[in-house]
Design a protein around this motif. Structure first.
Motif, PDB file in Angstrom:
ATOM      1  N   ARG A 163       9.378  13.444  -6.892  1.00  0.00           N
ATOM      2  CA  ARG A 163       9.661  13.924  -4.732  1.00  0.00           C
ATOM      3  C   ARG A 163       8.966  14.020  -4.693  1.00  0.00           C
ATOM      4  NH1 ARG A 163      15.218  14.948  -3.821  1.00  0.00           N
ATOM      5  NH2 ARG A 163      15.008  15.907  -2.823  1.00  0.00           N
ATOM      6  N   MET A 164       8.507  13.402  -3.259  1.00  0.00           N
ATOM      7  CA  MET A 164       7.886  13.607  -2.280  1.00  0.00           C
ATOM      8  C   MET A 164       7.764  14.351  -1.522  1.00  0.00           C
ATOM      9  SD  MET A 164       5.036  10.664  -2.984  1.00  0.00           S
ATOM     10  CE  MET A 164       4.530   9.054  -3.998  1.00  0.00           C
ATOM     11  N   THR A 165       6.287  15.005  -0.856  1.00  0.00           N
ATOM     12  CA  THR A 165       6.929  15.499   0.877  1.00  0.00           C
ATOM     13  C   THR A 165       6.665  13.676   1.970  1.00  0.00           C
ATOM     14  OG1 THR A 165       4.376  16.073   1.084  1.00  0.00           O
ATOM     15  CG2 THR A 165       6.646  18.179   0.376  1.00  0.00           C
ATOM     16  N   LEU A 166       7.345  13.940   2.583  1.00  0.00           N
ATOM     17  CA  LEU A 166       7.141  13.148   3.242  1.00  0.00           C
ATOM     18  C   LEU A 166       5.596  13.305   4.251  1.00  0.00           C
ATOM     19  CD1 LEU A 166       9.659  13.255   6.829  1.00  0.00           C
ATOM     20  CD2 LEU A 166       8.960  10.629   5.501  1.00  0.00           C
ATOM     21  N   SER A 167       4.682  14.073   4.756  1.00  0.00           N
ATOM     22  CA  SER A 167       3.350  13.238   4.718  1.00  0.00           C
ATOM     23  C   SER A 167       2.583  13.595   2.976  1.00  0.00           C
ATOM     24  CB  SER A 167       3.169  15.301   4.467  1.00  0.00           C
ATOM     25  OG  SER A 167       2.924  16.011   3.981  1.00  0.00           O
ATOM     26  N   GLN A 168       3.341  13.541   1.981  1.00  0.00           N
ATOM     27  CA  GLN A 168       2.486  12.818   0.917  1.00  0.00           C
ATOM     28  C   GLN A 168       2.845  11.250   0.866  1.00  0.00           C
ATOM     29  OE1 GLN A 168       4.255  15.265  -2.347  1.00  0.00           O
ATOM     30  NE2 GLN A 168       2.274  15.684  -2.424  1.00  0.00           N
ATOM     31  N   TYR A 169       3.896  10.888   0.916  1.00  0.00           N
ATOM     32  CA  TYR A 169       4.700   9.349   1.681  1.00  0.00           C
ATOM     33  C   TYR A 169       3.858   9.154   2.718  1.00  0.00           C
ATOM     34  CZ  TYR A 169       6.799   5.415   0.315  1.00  0.00           C
ATOM     35  OH  TYR A 169       7.149   3.895  -0.118  1.00  0.00           O
ATOM     36  N   LYS A 170       3.104   9.196   3.323  1.00  0.00           N
ATOM     37  CA  LYS A 170       1.978   8.885   4.667  1.00  0.00           C
ATOM     38  C   LYS A 170       0.892   8.615   4.124  1.00  0.00           C
ATOM     39  CE  LYS A 170       0.269  10.076   9.076  1.00  0.00           C
ATOM     40  NZ  LYS A 170      -1.483  10.652   8.285  1.00  0.00           N
ATOM     41  N   GLU A 171       0.791   9.403   2.964  1.00  0.00           N
ATOM     42  CA  GLU A 171      -0.854   9.213   2.634  1.00  0.00           C
ATOM     43  C   GLU A 171      -0.567   8.124   1.641  1.00  0.00           C
ATOM     44  OE1 GLU A 171      -1.177  13.045   0.828  1.00  0.00           O
ATOM     45  OE2 GLU A 171      -1.594  14.173   2.694  1.00  0.00           O
ATOM     46  N   TYR A 172      -0.089   8.346   0.733  1.00  0.00           N
ATOM     47  CA  TYR A 172       0.334   7.187  -0.534  1.00  0.00           C
ATOM     48  C   TYR A 172      -0.073   5.760   0.784  1.00  0.00           C
ATOM     49  CZ  TYR A 172       2.640   3.264  -3.071  1.00  0.00           C
ATOM     50  OH  TYR A 172       3.424   2.463  -3.698  1.00  0.00           O
ATOM     51  N   ALA A 173       1.227   5.933   1.707  1.00  0.00           N
ATOM     52  CA  ALA A 173       1.163   4.394   2.997  1.00  0.00           C
ATOM     53  C   ALA A 173      -0.121   4.221   3.189  1.00  0.00           C
ATOM     54  CB  ALA A 173       2.288   4.529   3.178  1.00  0.00           C
ATOM     55  N   GLU A 174      -0.731   5.038   3.701  1.00  0.00           N
ATOM     56  CA  GLU A 174      -1.931   4.403   4.266  1.00  0.00           C
ATOM     57  C   GLU A 174      -3.509   4.200   3.227  1.00  0.00           C
ATOM     58  OE1 GLU A 174      -2.067   7.900   6.722  1.00  0.00           O
ATOM     59  OE2 GLU A 174      -1.307   6.356   8.484  1.00  0.00           O
ATOM     60  N   ASP A 175      -3.310   4.506   2.894  1.00  0.00           N
ATOM     61  CA  ASP A 175      -4.314   4.943   1.635  1.00  0.00           C
ATOM     62  C   ASP A 175      -4.095   4.705  -0.087  1.00  0.00           C
ATOM     63  OD1 ASP A 175      -6.954   4.802  -0.162  1.00  0.00           O
ATOM     64  OD2 ASP A 175      -7.609   5.746   1.947  1.00  0.00           O
ATOM     65  N   PRO A 176      -3.431   4.156  -0.635  1.00  0.00           N
ATOM     66  CA  PRO A 176      -2.772   4.412  -2.057  1.00  0.00           C
ATOM     67  C   PRO A 176      -4.041   4.104  -2.572  1.00  0.00           C
ATOM     68  CG  PRO A 176      -1.689   2.170  -0.851  1.00  0.00           C
ATOM     69  CD  PRO A 176      -2.983   2.618  -0.099  1.00  0.00           C
ATOM     70  N   LYS A 177      -5.344   3.695  -2.601  1.00  0.00           N
ATOM     71  CA  LYS A 177      -6.878   3.567  -3.833  1.00  0.00           C
ATOM     72  C   LYS A 177      -6.478   5.637  -3.936  1.00  0.00           C
ATOM     73  CE  LYS A 177     -10.589   2.184  -5.281  1.00  0.00           C
ATOM     74  NZ  LYS A 177     -11.750   1.293  -4.616  1.00  0.00           N
ATOM     75  N   LEU A 178      -6.795   6.200  -2.537  1.00  0.00           N
ATOM     76  CA  LEU A 178      -6.915   7.227  -2.215  1.00  0.00           C
ATOM     77  C   LEU A 178      -5.419   8.357  -3.002  1.00  0.00           C
ATOM     78  CD1 LEU A 178      -9.329   9.605  -1.305  1.00  0.00           C
ATOM     79  CD2 LEU A 178      -7.579   9.646   0.649  1.00  0.00           C
ATOM     80  N   PHE A 179      -4.893   8.030  -2.740  1.00  0.00           N
ATOM     81  CA  PHE A 179      -3.778   9.325  -3.109  1.00  0.00           C
ATOM     82  C   PHE A 179      -3.896   9.467  -4.453  1.00  0.00           C
ATOM     83  CE2 PHE A 179       1.024   9.100  -4.770  1.00  0.00           C
ATOM     84  CZ  PHE A 179       1.137   9.994  -3.999  1.00  0.00           C
ATOM     85  N   PHE A 180      -3.809   8.197  -5.633  1.00  0.00           N
ATOM     86  CA  PHE A 180      -3.580   8.004  -6.779  1.00  0.00           C
ATOM     87  C   PHE A 180      -4.889   8.207  -7.256  1.00  0.00           C
ATOM     88  CE2 PHE A 180      -1.702   3.424  -6.035  1.00  0.00           C
ATOM     89  CZ  PHE A 180      -0.439   3.735  -6.664  1.00  0.00           C
TER      90      PHE A 180
END
Length: 596
Positions: A163-180
């Motif tokens: 489960r993620m928060t919406l703010s976390q998913y935004k971070e993933y969608a905008e920059d997957p490399k940094l998110f991982f």
């Protein structure tokens, strides 16, 4: 180029070969390749094939050139169909006419102008705004293999993870490399999709959504007869997907129509099978319904198996309407946000598809999402749709046979306020007529009865229901009607709403009278049914109407609900006026565009 391939693998006629060698076809073929190939090009809203009076060129692409593109010889492009598009000069009808007038196809795409979709999304339906407005809201995430092409529902292709928060998913969608890098618990070889995001308490988003849609989706919707709100059905849900996320092959779980809006920014490609061809698909993949949503195949699979298929590229601002009973899958070309809800057009074809799907759900023992049997009964009472007579007769007889199959004879009683939607505590199936009620509000359907309970309760009398479906004229009554969630044709509900509205403007004595009226409406079913049962000689062990504190609580809750609805309507007047002006402006600008 392609001439040698066609000659070696097919037997084109002399006239076909001559046309294939023409400069016109060569230039068109090269242009289509630049656009992504024939399937993608043909699936666009507008392309050059629409302008040809002679169909020969299209047939060449379907018969030969598509096979050349895919380097295969067993794809039949004649099974590639197009969806219906709502053109600019027909857009006005969508606001003014009932859906039966303009939804003539099983798949329809309606492209909103850019300025309209911008107003729809403004401050609400972007990754940034969702993160800002609902920062810590938790959402379910599905991890997927982005490159799957199989009918096998393999765990490594599709499985639930975190489960993620919406703010976390935004971070993933905008920059997957940094998110991982910052979240090593997620695998970089997977794509992550936010599914079934609950919008029930997001009033501003829901109001905006329905304000910009044709009113037929709310006023002419058979789901108005639901007795309780159902997430994803009459309450919209949000889906957020990044590039290469996919929706696995599936039919709507209740066979209903779907309305899906792409808020952007990226595109999404849908592959859809009309309801008429589901049985053929089922014959090819017998375990189709057991693994719904967990597999994805390229469109070639359907073309090779000669199953008519449509592909639709849904862009930002596109409203995709998928008809009742259709089978669909989707894959993202870019990142996008979608809102989705169900729609029930009250016509024979739609009802037939829902009935077929319900029978499949029963066969495979799937959980019920919507109480379809109760919904059919309520629609039949108020809309008099003849096809529902046979379906209701089947459901009633089925329930009666299930009850007769029980070895132990028990006492039967009508249950107070049992018109509410009841779900079996054990198997999560809809309770239609017979059930057991055990302390602590535990309900069991006939399949899950326990032996030590001596009383079987009924929501309706079998005899009364049989008389109902044979009657020539049916009117609203306390015996049958319920408190529906939407704008229905129930005369009793309209009277109740008027009574409650008056009570807000008058003194306490009027409020008392209004509550008394509502009490009579809820309890009336049980009083009339009890008298009817006693006259028919059915023994009663106890009077379930006397001093039932739970029932008082239920009645009070219903009164509060209706009063709250009135308050919400008043609060929403200003925004409703604003949204109506937006729609009027859109219609006026559409008219000007047509005239120009």
């Amino acid at each position: 180029m392609y001439i040698e391939y066609v000659q070696n693998n097919f037997n084109p006629s002399a006239s076909e070969l001559e046309l294939l060698k023409s400069q016109e076809i060569k230039e068109l073929y090269e242009y289509i390749q630049q656009q992504g190939g024939f399937i993608k090009y043909y699936s666009q809203q507008y392309n050059e094939f629409q302008s040809y009076d002679n169909n020969e060129i299209l047939q060449l692409f379907q018969k030969y050139l598509l096979n050349y593109e895919l380097r295969t010889t067993d794809v039949d492009g004649q099974y590639l169909h197009r969806c219906a598009y709502i053109e600019l000069n027909k857009a006005i009808n969508c606001f003014t006419e009932p859906p039966q007038m303009w939804l003539q196809d099983q798949v329809t795409l309606w492209s909103l102008p850019n300025y309209v979709s911008a107003e729809l999304n403004k401050n609400l339906f972007t990754f940034q705004d969702l993160s800002k407005n609902h920062k810590n809201f938790e959402i379910d995430i599905i991890a997927q293999n982005p490159f799957t092409d199989t009918t096998l529902a393999e765990e490594e292709n599709y499985y639930q993870t975190f489960r993620m928060t919406l703010s976390q998913y935004k971070e993933y969608a905008e920059d997957p490399k940094l998110f991982f890098q910052n979240n090593p618990q997620y695998k970089s070889d997977k794509v992550y999709q936010a599914v079934n995001v609950d919008m029930e308490d997001w009033k501003e988003e829901i109001h905006r959504l329905f304000d910009f849609l044709p009113t037929c989706f709310t006023r002419n919707n058979g789901l108005n007869y639901l007795r309780q709100n159902c997430k994803g059905a009459n309450v919209p849900e949000i889906y957020m997907r990044v590039q290469n996320c996919w929706i696995g092959g599936q039919q709507d779980f209740q066979g209903l129509s779907q309305v899906n809006i792409n808020h952007g920014p990226g595109d999404c490609v849908w592959t859809i099978i009309d309801a008429n061809y589901i049985d053929k698909l089922f014959s090819i993949t017998p375990d189709l319904f057991r693994k719904e949503g967990r597999w994805y195949v390229n469109i070639e699979f359907f073309l090779k198996n000669q199953i008519p298929v449509r592909q639709v590229i849904q862009k930002k601002g596109d409203i995709l309407i998928i008809g009742a009973g259709c089978f669909f899958q989707a894959k993202n070309i870019g990142n996008s946000i979608h809102t989705s809800f169900n729609f029930l057009m009250v016509d024979e074809f739609s009802i037939q598809q829902i009935y077929k799907r319900q029978n499949r759900n029963d066969f495979f023992r799937f959980q019920d999402v919507i109480a379809i049997r109760n919904l059919f009964l309520d629609i039949y009472i108020h809309e008099k749709l003849s096809i529902l007579q046979n379906y209701l007769k089947y459901f009633i007889d089925q329930e009666f046979r299930r009850q007769l199959s029980k070895n132990k004879l028990t006492n039967f009683e009508l249950f107070i306020s049992s018109k509410d939607v009841l779900i079996c505590t054990k198997c999560n199936k809809e309770i239609f007529i017979f059930f057991q009620f055990i302390k602590d509000w535990v309900y069991y359907c006939p399949d899950c009865y326990v032996d030590y309970e001596k009383v079987i309760y009924m929501k309706y009398s079998i005899i009364q229901l049989k008389y109902l479906i044979q009657a020539d004229n049916i009117q609203c009554s306390k015996l049958l009607c319920s408190n529906y969630v939407g704008e229905s044709n129930c005369a009793l509900k309209q009277i109740i709403q008027e009574q409650v509205q008056l009570s807000e403007e008058e003194d306490n004595s009027s409020i008392f009278e209004s509550r008394k009226f509502l009490d009579e409406f809820i309890v009336g079913l049980n009083m009339e049914s009890l008298n009817s049962h006693l006259q028919n000689g059915v023994s009663q062990q106890q009077d379930v109407l006397s001093n039932d504190t739970r029932q008082v609580q239920k009645i009070t809750k219903k009164i509060k609900t209706i009063k709250l609805q009135q308050v919400k309507k008043k609060k929403h007047k200003k925004s409703a006026k604003y949204s109506e002006l937006q729609v009027i402006k859109y219609i006026q600008q559409t008219k000007r565009s047509i005239l120009n």
